[in-house]
Scaffold this motif. Structure first.
Motif, mmCIF file in Angstrom:
data_model
loop_
_atom_site.group_PDB
_atom_site.id
_atom_site.type_symbol
_atom_site.label_atom_id
_atom_site.label_comp_id
_atom_site.label_asym_id
_atom_site.label_seq_id
_atom_site.Cartn_x
_atom_site.Cartn_y
_atom_site.Cartn_z
ATOM 1 N N ASP A 21 0.822 -1.209 0.000
ATOM 2 C CA ASP A 21 0.000 0.000 0.000
ATOM 3 C C ASP A 21 0.853 1.255 0.000
ATOM 4 O O ASP A 21 0.332 2.372 0.017
ATOM 5 C CB ASP A 21 -0.912 0.027 1.244
ATOM 6 C CG ASP A 21 -1.937 -1.099 1.225
ATOM 7 O OD1 ASP A 21 -2.438 -1.417 0.131
ATOM 8 O OD2 ASP A 21 -2.218 -1.664 2.298
ATOM 9 N N GLU A 22 2.180 1.065 -0.032
ATOM 10 C CA GLU A 22 3.083 2.203 0.070
ATOM 11 C C GLU A 22 3.104 2.984 -1.245
ATOM 12 O O GLU A 22 3.418 2.442 -2.312
ATOM 13 C CB GLU A 22 4.495 1.728 0.411
ATOM 14 C CG GLU A 22 5.468 2.855 0.688
ATOM 15 C CD GLU A 22 6.831 2.360 1.117
ATOM 16 O OE1 GLU A 22 7.744 3.205 1.265
ATOM 17 O OE2 GLU A 22 6.998 1.132 1.301
ATOM 18 N N GLU A 23 2.785 4.247 -1.154
ATOM 19 C CA GLU A 23 2.730 5.083 -2.342
ATOM 20 C C GLU A 23 4.132 5.307 -2.905
ATOM 21 O O GLU A 23 5.093 5.517 -2.174
ATOM 22 C CB GLU A 23 2.097 6.438 -2.001
ATOM 23 C CG GLU A 23 1.863 7.332 -3.207
ATOM 24 C CD GLU A 23 1.157 8.622 -2.842
ATOM 25 O OE1 GLU A 23 0.978 9.474 -3.727
ATOM 26 O OE2 GLU A 23 0.774 8.778 -1.656
ATOM 27 N N GLY A 24 4.243 5.228 -4.240
ATOM 28 C CA GLY A 24 5.515 5.496 -4.892
ATOM 29 C C GLY A 24 6.498 4.358 -4.870
ATOM 30 O O GLY A 24 7.647 4.518 -5.278
#
Length: 329
Positions: A173-176
């Motif tokens: 779910d970690e953005e980027g």
């Protein structure tokens, strides 16, 4: 949002080495000089008589499992990109799943020829994004083209080879981080230019000659030489626009390995250093849908991929299909 990240890779090429000089004797002319000077190809690997495409996949998949410190029981989805399957039906994925003992997985094949690996990555990411069932996914590109070569056809027999590459994906779910964007395209007006046209419903095997006939790979018409660099360049720019990064941030470009000059032209178009696009065709020839995961696995194991690196995977193949994905490592 939930999406995928690559956590491990693996690759495999058969032990049987076919050097350029073998073709000098087979074809009765010097093809070695042209191959080395224009494509950097010196040798390639072909399967033994008792090997199949699925066997190559098993070796690459087990290598990826070892890197990930996982067991076969951990994989819950297997996607194999290949246009050289063991059989027209059933899927090669089901064969590989059985051979590897992926008892908790479901599996499927996809065929967009040599654009298959980025296509399969896009499919896997979409499935992982929408269904929490898929926690550990294996994506493979596999190529057993030596089985479909006319040994007297200089246009094909000197280029194509066998191999397999695999990656394992997990959700994040970690953005980027992980999967950033993809771009899939088809230019269907070129579907008659190159392919294996025998063995399917349009030309059943019983009606086709095996050697030199429709069941061998054929270059029917030349593709425009500028088409790959032009579309690859545009696709990478499209990825940058979709994922909101600058192309000069790209640290690794893992690309279709059929023509080193087209790779270099693409890097030049983007004002990127050629060195960020590693190549393996010098020792493995052209391994089609396996080429991209194979060159990526080589770079990863050599320590060339670092945390935070921006990576692109770009391929094209008969159909005419194109596929590109951007990942943040």
């Amino acid at each position: 949002m939930r999406h995928s990240k690559i956590v491990a890779s693996g690759s495999y090429a058969p032990d049987r080495v076919i050097k350029n000089e073998w073709f000098n004797e087979q074809l009765g002319e010097d093809v070695d000089t042209w191959l080395r000077e224009n494509l950097t190809i010196r040798e390639r690997r072909w399967m033994e008589e008792d090997q199949t495409t699925s066997d190559l996949c098993v070796q690459a998949g087990n290598s990826a499992l070892k890197m990930a410190n996982m067991g076969a029981e951990d994989i819950d989805l297997l996607i194999i990109a290949t246009d050289t399957p063991d059989f027209i039906s059933p899927s090669t994925a089901s064969v590989v799943q059985h051979k590897m003992g992926l008892e908790n997985a479901t599996s499927l094949d996809t065929n967009t020829a040599c654009a298959g690996f980025p296509t399969a990555l896009t499919m896997a990411n979409s499935m992982m994004s929408t269904d929490p069932t898929y926690q550990k996914v294996m994506v493979m590109g596999a190529y057993g083209m030596s089985r479909f070569l006319n040994l007297d056809d200089k246009k094909t027999v000197t280029l194509f080879a066998d191999g397999a590459g695999a990656v394992i994906l997990e959700p994040t779910d970690e953005e980027g981080v992980g999967f950033l964007a993809s771009d899939l395209r088809t230019k269907p007006e070129y579907y008659k230019h190159m392919g294996i046209y025998g063995g399917g419903a349009a030309a059943p095997a019983a009606r086709s000659e095996r050697q030199g006939g429709a069941q061998c790979l054929q270059f029917v018409e030349k593709f425009p030489k500028e088409i790959n660099p032009r579309i690859w360049t545009d696709m990478i720019r499209s990825l940058a626009e979709k994922a909101k990064f600058d192309t000069d941030e790209i640290s690794g470009a893992y690309m279709t390995q059929i023509n080193i000059n087209q790779i270099w032209e693409t890097m030049d178009n983007l004002s990127l250093k050629r060195a960020i696009a590693p190549t393996i065709m010098d020792r493995f020839g052209y391994t089609g849908s396996a080429a991209i995961p194979m060159v990526f696995d080589s770079a990863l194991r050599d320590g060339a991929v670092k945390d935070g690196d921006l990576l692109v995977f770009v391929g094209s193949g008969g159909g005419l299909h194109f596929g590109a994905c951007a990942y943040r490592w």
